[in-house]
Scaffold this motif. Structure first.
Motif, PDB file in Angstrom:
ATOM      1  N   ALA A  88       0.822  -1.214   0.000  1.00  0.00           N
ATOM      2  CA  ALA A  88       0.000   0.000   0.000  1.00  0.00           C
ATOM      3  C   ALA A  88       0.852   1.259   0.000  1.00  0.00           C
ATOM      4  N   ALA A  89       2.092   1.183   0.497  1.00  0.00           N
ATOM      5  CA  ALA A  89       2.948   2.368   0.574  1.00  0.00           C
ATOM      6  C   ALA A  89       4.172   2.275  -0.332  1.00  0.00           C
ATOM      7  N   THR A  90       4.745   1.090  -0.456  1.00  0.00           N
ATOM      8  CA  THR A  90       5.895   0.924  -1.350  1.00  0.00           C
ATOM      9  C   THR A  90       5.692  -0.340  -2.177  1.00  0.00           C
ATOM     10  N   ASP A  91       6.162  -0.319  -3.416  1.00  0.00           N
ATOM     11  CA  ASP A  91       5.920  -1.443  -4.313  1.00  0.00           C
ATOM     12  C   ASP A  91       6.625  -2.693  -3.789  1.00  0.00           C
ATOM     13  N   PRO A  92       5.887  -3.773  -3.561  1.00  0.00           N
ATOM     14  CA  PRO A  92       6.504  -4.990  -3.032  1.00  0.00           C
ATOM     15  C   PRO A  92       7.360  -5.724  -4.054  1.00  0.00           C
ATOM     16  N   TYR A  93       7.267  -5.334  -5.327  1.00  0.00           N
ATOM     17  CA  TYR A  93       8.082  -5.945  -6.377  1.00  0.00           C
ATOM     18  C   TYR A  93       8.994  -4.937  -7.055  1.00  0.00           C
ATOM     19  N   THR A 121       0.950  -3.598  -7.483  1.00  0.00           N
ATOM     20  CA  THR A 121       2.325  -3.483  -7.931  1.00  0.00           C
ATOM     21  C   THR A 121       2.400  -2.909  -9.341  1.00  0.00           C
ATOM     22  N   ARG A 122       3.571  -2.421  -9.680  1.00  0.00           N
ATOM     23  CA  ARG A 122       3.938  -2.086 -11.054  1.00  0.00           C
ATOM     24  C   ARG A 122       5.042  -3.015 -11.538  1.00  0.00           C
ATOM     25  N   GLY A 123       5.370  -4.030 -10.744  1.00  0.00           N
ATOM     26  CA  GLY A 123       6.534  -4.864 -11.018  1.00  0.00           C
ATOM     27  C   GLY A 123       6.213  -6.214 -11.626  1.00  0.00           C
ATOM     28  N   PRO A 124       6.595  -6.444 -12.889  1.00  0.00           N
ATOM     29  CA  PRO A 124       6.352  -7.752 -13.513  1.00  0.00           C
ATOM     30  C   PRO A 124       7.154  -8.887 -12.891  1.00  0.00           C
ATOM     31  N   MET A 125       8.058  -8.583 -11.959  1.00  0.00           N
ATOM     32  CA  MET A 125       8.774  -9.634 -11.236  1.00  0.00           C
ATOM     33  C   MET A 125       7.821 -10.580 -10.519  1.00  0.00           C
ATOM     34  N   ILE A 126       6.604 -10.155 -10.302  1.00  0.00           N
ATOM     35  CA  ILE A 126       5.627 -10.996  -9.613  1.00  0.00           C
ATOM     36  C   ILE A 126       5.404 -12.324 -10.339  1.00  0.00           C
ATOM     37  N   ARG A 127       5.720 -12.371 -11.620  1.00  0.00           N
ATOM     38  CA  ARG A 127       5.564 -13.632 -12.370  1.00  0.00           C
ATOM     39  C   ARG A 127       6.360 -14.755 -11.711  1.00  0.00           C
ATOM     40  N   ARG A 128       7.471 -14.422 -11.091  1.00  0.00           N
ATOM     41  CA  ARG A 128       8.305 -15.419 -10.409  1.00  0.00           C
ATOM     42  C   ARG A 128       7.531 -16.153  -9.332  1.00  0.00           C
ATOM     43  N   PRO A 166       4.831  -0.449 -19.389  1.00  0.00           N
ATOM     44  CA  PRO A 166       3.445  -0.885 -19.111  1.00  0.00           C
ATOM     45  C   PRO A 166       3.061  -2.193 -19.776  1.00  0.00           C
ATOM     46  N   ARG A 167       3.520  -2.431 -20.987  1.00  0.00           N
ATOM     47  CA  ARG A 167       3.121  -3.678 -21.661  1.00  0.00           C
ATOM     48  C   ARG A 167       3.766  -4.909 -21.033  1.00  0.00           C
ATOM     49  N   ARG A 168       4.903  -4.731 -20.380  1.00  0.00           N
ATOM     50  CA  ARG A 168       5.471  -5.855 -19.619  1.00  0.00           C
ATOM     51  C   ARG A 168       4.598  -6.162 -18.416  1.00  0.00           C
ATOM     52  N   ARG A 169       3.998  -5.148 -17.831  1.00  0.00           N
ATOM     53  CA  ARG A 169       3.077  -5.373 -16.717  1.00  0.00           C
ATOM     54  C   ARG A 169       1.841  -6.132 -17.202  1.00  0.00           C
ATOM     55  N   LEU A 170       1.345  -5.759 -18.382  1.00  0.00           N
ATOM     56  CA  LEU A 170       0.167  -6.441 -18.904  1.00  0.00           C
ATOM     57  C   LEU A 170       0.477  -7.891 -19.260  1.00  0.00           C
ATOM     58  N   GLU A 171       1.695  -8.167 -19.667  1.00  0.00           N
ATOM     59  CA  GLU A 171       2.073  -9.558 -19.907  1.00  0.00           C
ATOM     60  C   GLU A 171       2.067 -10.338 -18.595  1.00  0.00           C
ATOM     61  N   ALA A 172       2.470  -9.682 -17.509  1.00  0.00           N
ATOM     62  CA  ALA A 172       2.398 -10.335 -16.199  1.00  0.00           C
ATOM     63  C   ALA A 172       0.948 -10.584 -15.795  1.00  0.00           C
ATOM     64  N   VAL A 173       0.046  -9.649 -16.119  1.00  0.00           N
ATOM     65  CA  VAL A 173      -1.389  -9.860 -15.882  1.00  0.00           C
ATOM     66  C   VAL A 173      -1.840 -11.135 -16.586  1.00  0.00           C
TER      67      VAL A 173
END
Length: 296
Positions: A88-93, A121-128, A166-173
């Motif tokens: 909620a305050a800092t991006d976890p990824y 998040t804004r971080g596509p690292m979440i895919r991991r 942004p499109r890397r984020r959508l790929e993670a979606v």
């Protein structure tokens, strides 16, 4: 840009929240290397006498023991499995997560304790972490929101300098949705005079739905003192012609009135309805095993 990482233990992991759609927040890191010009956390940093200008994001506190502390807090008899918002305050990824894996460890603890949580998040690292997210979703309600305010490259580069495209984020979606994780997209914040163009909004909504987003919503920029100064300085560098309009819109207030924000939200809601498509049902939590009473 050089970033300093400070490994500092924390005494508590969960923070009680009031007036929000969640009960508790959890942030494995303090400070964010994404350095978004509009970040509302800059306002809190300014109030705490910490840097909210270009120095914000250059020093990140890493709560190295946060998962252990969280495990103890979730094991308390008083814990009622209330909703937790991660990031909620800092991006976890943000980039530090690639090394420290604190968010991943916290997801495992929340899942083990059958505690519902949302993550933004804004971080596509979440895919991991699809594996631990899917495991947690089988035990409690899990929702992931990706923040994708715009697909316009110039706006993205100028306002979100430390983030992935942004499109890397959508790929993670897409990856999370296909794995059965309930994943939505937030157009937040929409910037008046920039990303609020209906064509730009339509681009995000269309591609979010194509990626499998379960929901799409929008929020318009708000400017608290601390955030306001930094954002307007950055705006003056990239779009100086917009400064008079922002001075008018945000004169004496941080939040725009509904008359200014509702048309944007209504546009996004309408686009979300017209672009809806069937998608794989998300993973549903399994019923808790019943404890059988012993008969003597």
């Amino acid at each position: 840009m050089r970033v300093e990482y400070r490994e500092e233990p924390c005494r508590s992991a969960l923070n009680r929240v009031k007036g929000m759609p969640f009960d508790w927040s959890l942030n494995p890191y303090t400070g964010c290397a994404h350095r978004c010009t509009f970040c509302y956390v800059r306002a809190f940093e300014a109030r705490a006498d910490r840097p909210s200008d270009d120095r914000y994001g250059r020093s990140i506190r890493v709560k190295v023991n946060v998962a252990d502390v969280l495990r103890r807090e979730l094991a308390r008899a008083s814990w009622k499995r209330e909703a937790v918002a991660v990031g909620a305050a800092t991006d976890p990824y943000q980039p530090a997560e690639g090394r420290y894996r604190l968010t991943r460890a916290c997801i495992q603890e929340l899942g083990a304790a059958r505690t519902p949580f949302s993550l933004i998040t804004r971080g596509p690292m979440i895919r991991r972490d699809v594996d631990v997210l899917a495991e947690a979703a089988g035990r409690a309600k899990v929702h992931v929101s990706f923040s994708v305010p715009t697909l316009d490259e110039r706006i993205w580069r100028a306002t979100e300098p430390g983030t992935a495209p942004p499109r890397r984020r959508l790929e993670a979606v897409r990856v999370l949705s296909e794995a059965g994780i309930d994943t939505g997209v937030a157009l937040a914040p929409v910037l008046p005079g920039l990303s609020d163009d209906p064509a730009l909004l339509a681009d995000v909504v269309r591609e979010a739905r194509a990626a499998g987003a379960s929901g799409v919503w929008a929020n318009v920029l708000y400017l608290r003192p601390g955030t306001r100064e930094h954002f307007l300085e950055a705006l003056g560098r990239d779009w100086p012609e917009l400064l008079p309009e922002y001075a008018r819109l945000y004169a004496g207030r941080a939040y725009l009135p509904a008359s200014a924000t509702e048309p944007v939200r209504a546009t996004v809601r309408g686009l979300a309805r017209t672009t809806w498509r069937p998608r794989r049902p998300p993973i549903a939590p399994a019923p808790e095993p019943e404890q059988l009473a012993l008969v003597v």
